[in-house]
Design an enzyme around this catalytic site. Structure first.
Site, PDB file in Angstrom:
ATOM      1  N   LYS A  28       1.071  -1.382   0.400  1.00  0.00           N
ATOM      2  CA  LYS A  28       0.021  -0.138  -0.386  1.00  0.00           C
ATOM      3  C   LYS A  28       0.707   1.138  -0.236  1.00  0.00           C
ATOM      4  O   LYS A  28       0.949   1.962  -1.102  1.00  0.00           O
ATOM      5  CB  LYS A  28      -0.893   0.046   1.128  1.00  0.00           C
ATOM      6  CG  LYS A  28      -1.502   0.702   1.173  1.00  0.00           C
ATOM      7  CD  LYS A  28      -3.531   0.844   1.958  1.00  0.00           C
ATOM      8  CE  LYS A  28      -2.719   0.552   3.247  1.00  0.00           C
ATOM      9  NZ  LYS A  28      -3.001   2.157   4.284  1.00  0.00           N
ATOM     10  N   SER A  29       2.416   0.924   0.734  1.00  0.00           N
ATOM     11  CA  SER A  29       3.087   2.136   0.859  1.00  0.00           C
ATOM     12  C   SER A  29       3.547   2.849  -0.342  1.00  0.00           C
ATOM     13  O   SER A  29       3.224   3.802  -0.846  1.00  0.00           O
ATOM     14  CB  SER A  29       3.770   2.339   2.627  1.00  0.00           C
ATOM     15  OG  SER A  29       2.978   2.265   2.879  1.00  0.00           O
ATOM     16  N   ARG A  33       3.293   5.981  -3.246  1.00  0.00           N
ATOM     17  CA  ARG A  33       4.294   6.906  -3.918  1.00  0.00           C
ATOM     18  C   ARG A  33       4.152   6.933  -5.705  1.00  0.00           C
ATOM     19  O   ARG A  33       4.546   7.172  -6.023  1.00  0.00           O
ATOM     20  CB  ARG A  33       5.477   6.558  -2.790  1.00  0.00           C
ATOM     21  CG  ARG A  33       5.403   6.694  -1.368  1.00  0.00           C
ATOM     22  CD  ARG A  33       6.179   6.150  -0.541  1.00  0.00           C
ATOM     23  NE  ARG A  33       6.240   6.531   0.400  1.00  0.00           N
ATOM     24  CZ  ARG A  33       5.074   6.413   1.452  1.00  0.00           C
ATOM     25  NH1 ARG A  33       4.374   5.670   1.349  1.00  0.00           N
ATOM     26  NH2 ARG A  33       5.549   6.606   2.384  1.00  0.00           N
ATOM     27  N   GLY A 101      -5.554   7.904   5.113  1.00  0.00           N
ATOM     28  CA  GLY A 101      -4.654   9.048   6.135  1.00  0.00           C
ATOM     29  C   GLY A 101      -3.194   8.925   5.185  1.00  0.00           C
ATOM     30  O   GLY A 101      -2.972  10.324   5.241  1.00  0.00           O
ATOM     31  N   ARG A 129      -8.994  12.223  12.018  1.00  0.00           N
ATOM     32  CA  ARG A 129      -7.745  12.387  12.732  1.00  0.00           C
ATOM     33  C   ARG A 129      -7.087  13.034  12.498  1.00  0.00           C
ATOM     34  O   ARG A 129      -7.661  13.707  11.690  1.00  0.00           O
ATOM     35  CB  ARG A 129      -6.785  10.924  11.572  1.00  0.00           C
ATOM     36  CG  ARG A 129      -7.700   9.942  12.036  1.00  0.00           C
ATOM     37  CD  ARG A 129      -7.425   8.932  10.878  1.00  0.00           C
ATOM     38  NE  ARG A 129      -5.902   8.196  10.986  1.00  0.00           N
ATOM     39  CZ  ARG A 129      -5.024   7.646  10.270  1.00  0.00           C
ATOM     40  NH1 ARG A 129      -5.495   7.243   9.438  1.00  0.00           N
ATOM     41  NH2 ARG A 129      -3.320   7.577  10.864  1.00  0.00           N
ATOM     42  N   ASP A 327       1.747  -0.897  11.774  1.00  0.00           N
ATOM     43  CA  ASP A 327       0.745  -1.475  11.477  1.00  0.00           C
ATOM     44  C   ASP A 327       0.337  -2.479  11.671  1.00  0.00           C
ATOM     45  O   ASP A 327      -0.987  -3.577  11.808  1.00  0.00           O
ATOM     46  CB  ASP A 327       0.409  -1.042   9.884  1.00  0.00           C
ATOM     47  CG  ASP A 327       0.541   0.323   9.206  1.00  0.00           C
ATOM     48  OD1 ASP A 327      -0.218   1.599  10.123  1.00  0.00           O
ATOM     49  OD2 ASP A 327       0.681   0.143   8.007  1.00  0.00           O
ATOM     50  N   LYS A 354      -4.599   6.199  14.728  1.00  0.00           N
ATOM     51  CA  LYS A 354      -4.536   5.048  13.717  1.00  0.00           C
ATOM     52  C   LYS A 354      -5.411   5.654  13.074  1.00  0.00           C
ATOM     53  O   LYS A 354      -6.891   6.497  12.886  1.00  0.00           O
ATOM     54  CB  LYS A 354      -3.672   3.641  14.037  1.00  0.00           C
ATOM     55  CG  LYS A 354      -2.700   4.234  13.731  1.00  0.00           C
ATOM     56  CD  LYS A 354      -1.628   4.482  12.688  1.00  0.00           C
ATOM     57  CE  LYS A 354      -0.667   4.378  12.876  1.00  0.00           C
ATOM     58  NZ  LYS A 354       0.390   5.326  12.153  1.00  0.00           N
ATOM     59  N   ARG A 403      -7.319  -2.982   9.748  1.00  0.00           N
ATOM     60  CA  ARG A 403      -7.061  -3.867  10.260  1.00  0.00           C
ATOM     61  C   ARG A 403      -7.803  -4.526  11.566  1.00  0.00           C
ATOM     62  O   ARG A 403      -7.150  -5.309  12.311  1.00  0.00           O
ATOM     63  CB  ARG A 403      -5.151  -3.454  10.340  1.00  0.00           C
ATOM     64  CG  ARG A 403      -4.330  -2.912   9.249  1.00  0.00           C
ATOM     65  CD  ARG A 403      -3.241  -2.554   9.746  1.00  0.00           C
ATOM     66  NE  ARG A 403      -3.039  -2.452   8.804  1.00  0.00           N
ATOM     67  CZ  ARG A 403      -1.785  -2.054   7.460  1.00  0.00           C
ATOM     68  NH1 ARG A 403      -2.432  -3.663   7.004  1.00  0.00           N
ATOM     69  NH2 ARG A 403      -1.914  -1.981   6.111  1.00  0.00           N
TER      70      ARG A 403
HETATM   71  C1  S3P Z   1       2.707   5.258   6.373  1.00  0.00           C
HETATM   72  C2  S3P Z   1       3.113   5.423   7.547  1.00  0.00           C
HETATM   73  C3  S3P Z   1       2.494   4.452   8.285  1.00  0.00           C
HETATM   74  C4  S3P Z   1       1.563   3.250   8.658  1.00  0.00           C
HETATM   75  C5  S3P Z   1       0.619   3.698   7.354  1.00  0.00           C
HETATM   76  C6  S3P Z   1       1.815   4.423   5.953  1.00  0.00           C
HETATM   77  C7  S3P Z   1       2.807   5.615   4.899  1.00  0.00           C
HETATM   78  O1  S3P Z   1       1.488   6.004   9.382  1.00  0.00           O
HETATM   79  O2  S3P Z   1       0.298   3.320   9.302  1.00  0.00           O
HETATM   80  O3  S3P Z   1      -0.648   2.177   7.034  1.00  0.00           O
HETATM   81  O4  S3P Z   1       3.275   4.946   4.143  1.00  0.00           O
HETATM   82  O5  S3P Z   1       4.268   6.083   4.824  1.00  0.00           O
HETATM   83  P1  S3P Z   1       2.626   7.078   9.997  1.00  0.00           P
HETATM   84  O6  S3P Z   1       2.931   8.132   8.721  1.00  0.00           O
HETATM   85  O7  S3P Z   1       1.416   8.380  10.899  1.00  0.00           O
HETATM   86  O8  S3P Z   1       3.499   6.596  11.087  1.00  0.00           O
END
Ligand code: S3P
Length: 450
Positions: A28-29, A33, A101, A129, A327, A354, A403
């Site tokens: 996902k991250s 990006r 988020g 949030r 996570d 979260k 989650r």
């Molecule tokens: C993420 C960073 C984390 C993580 C989120 C994905 C990211 O959050 O909990 O699921 O892709 O940069 P935080 O930056 O709030 O720690």
């Protein structure tokens, strides 16, 4: 309520041995990006293995609203025709980031140094949030933000017309905050510097370098210092997204607690800033092997093999490891419930902000299933039942948090009585094939609630 529609209750029941291969979706991250940097490059970026979950699809729509051409060619195969650094156009509508988020915080960074106004909103979880952690450093570039009380969404950003570069030490360990500042720094002249005391996931840094940005990282007394030179021309890339370790965590942990299981989860990204859960599980005595370790597209990758592991022991998870498994605490708490002794999880205040307050949500779920959980502002502690097993027999509120929903359903695969989740809808944000994938391994998941 599900993010998009009526609640979908789902029940899990004690299952026979899980076996087979679990092809979990893309990271996902990295998917977020890839879309964002693809949109900021000049020309066509090709992506395979993109996670087609709700969160990432919302980011793809946002990129299109900002002027990039985003095209789906087949399952996980996408292209993004980027507009170049500084080339976003003002969107005509509010940008809806749904549950994400990561999506909203990275996007706020990406638009912050453009001379335009963008309004962001999300679902009930996202709109609750904190966004001040991002709007505050963005204000240093000259960006203004007007949101609801506590810098909450819906929120309008008025980008800086003449941005200045920024030097910023992140007050909380957050890859989202770090990435927002770096993305804003792309369209600021000179060098933008971010310092983080604890290392958080570094996908942004790796991918920025891959797209041709000048970016360096060095260790200092204050922590990791990342320096980005603004106004690069980003070159389009071909990106193969590795599979998501945070999604792999669910079939892996299910195999550890369901008697007789043996599950292979191939091609998992094992970037050290993401792999803390697997290290923790091995310390607890899990039968978890990294097979065929290799490097793919600048990220370490391996096939995970997890087998049923009776007799795991509770441990104290080092707080300095928290960022690399942030996570994964909900699913770790499930494994901890079946282990012998106490699992201590200190230094995790971030879990409270979260998609839900994850300490509160999992503590409520586990207590309702007969497990002892204690918690404080930035810590929690699960007392495992060991050979005695876990009772189960509860309905868990998912609280719009994918989650929490998945962790509760994995719990129910090994409890004596079924566990029901009030709404499995949010699972689609990150792991849309969770139910068929787990069912194919032998998990007893059903919409026929008993
Ligand atoms: C993420 C960073 C984390 C993580 C989120 C994905 C990211 O959050 O909990 O699921 O892709 O940069 P935080 O930056 O709030 O720690």
């Amino acid at each position: 309520m599900s993010a998009h529609g009526d609640p979908v209750p789902l029940q899990s029941r004690r299952s026979g041995a899980l076996s087979g291969t679990a092809q979990v979706p893309g990271d996902k991250s990295i998917s977020h990006r890839a879309l964002i940097l693809g949109a900021m490059a000049v020309g066509e970026t090709k992506i395979t293995g993109l996670l087609e979950g709700g969160d990432v699809l919302d980011t793809g729509r946002a990129m299109a609203a900002l002027g990039a051409e985003v095209v789906r060619h087949g399952a996980g195969a996408w292209s993004v025709h980027g507009v170049g650094v500084g080339g976003f156009r003002e969107p005509e509508q509010v940008i809806d980031c749904g549950n994400s988020g990561t999506g909203v915080r990275l996007l706020m960074g990406a638009v912050a140094t453009h001379d335009m106004a963008v309004t962001f909103t999300g679902d009930a979880s996202l709109n609750g949030r904190p966004m001040g952690r991002v709007t505050e450093p963005l204000s240093l570039f000259g960006t203004r933000a007007v949101g609801r009380a506590g810098a909450r969404l819906p929120l309008t950003l008025v980008g800086a017309a003449s941005p200045v570069p920024v030097r910023y030490a992140t007050p909380v360990p957050s890859a989202q905050v770090k990435s927002a500042v770096l993305l804003a720094g792309l369209n600021a002249p000179g060098q933008t510097v971010v310092i983080e005391r604890e290392a958080t996931r570094d996908h942004s840094e790796r991918m920025l370098a891959g797209f041709g940005a000048e970016i360096t990282t060095r260790a200092t007394d204050e922590g990791r210092e990342i320096t980005l030179t603004g106004r690069p021309e980003l070159r389009p890339q071909t990106i193969a997204v590795p599979r998501d370790p945070s999604s792999a965590a669910f079939p892996v942990c299910a195999a550890l607690i369901v008697e007789g299981s043996d599950v292979l989860v191939p091609n998992i990204g094992l970037n050290p800033t993401r792999a803390g859960l697997f290290e923790t599980l091995r310390e607890m005595g899990a039968d978890l092997a990294y097979e065929n370790p290799r490097d793919e597209g600048g990220e370490p990758v391996a096939d995970l093999r997890a087998r049923y592991s009776p007799g795991m022991k509770g441990i104290r998870v080092p707080p300095e490891r928290a960022a690399s498994m942030i996570d994964e605490y909900p699913i770790l708490s499930v494994v901890a419930a079946f282990a012998e002794g106490v699992t201590d999880m200190p230094g995790v205040a971030e879990l409270r902000v979260k998609e839900s307050d994850r300490i509160d949500a999992m503590a409520a779920a586990l207590r309702a299933c007969g497990v002892t959980v204690e918690d404080g502002p930035d810590w929690w502690r699960v007392t495992g039942t060991g050979a005695g097993g876990v009772k189960g027999g509860a309905t868990v509120a998912a609280r719009l948090d994918h989650r929490i929903a998945m962790s509760a359903l994995i719990l129910g695969l090994a409890t004596r009585e079924p566990v029901t989740v009030d709404d499995a809808g949010p699972i689609a944000t990150s792991f849309p094939i969770f139910e068929p994938l787990m069912t194919a391994l032998g998990a007893d998941l059903t919409k026929e609630i008993r």
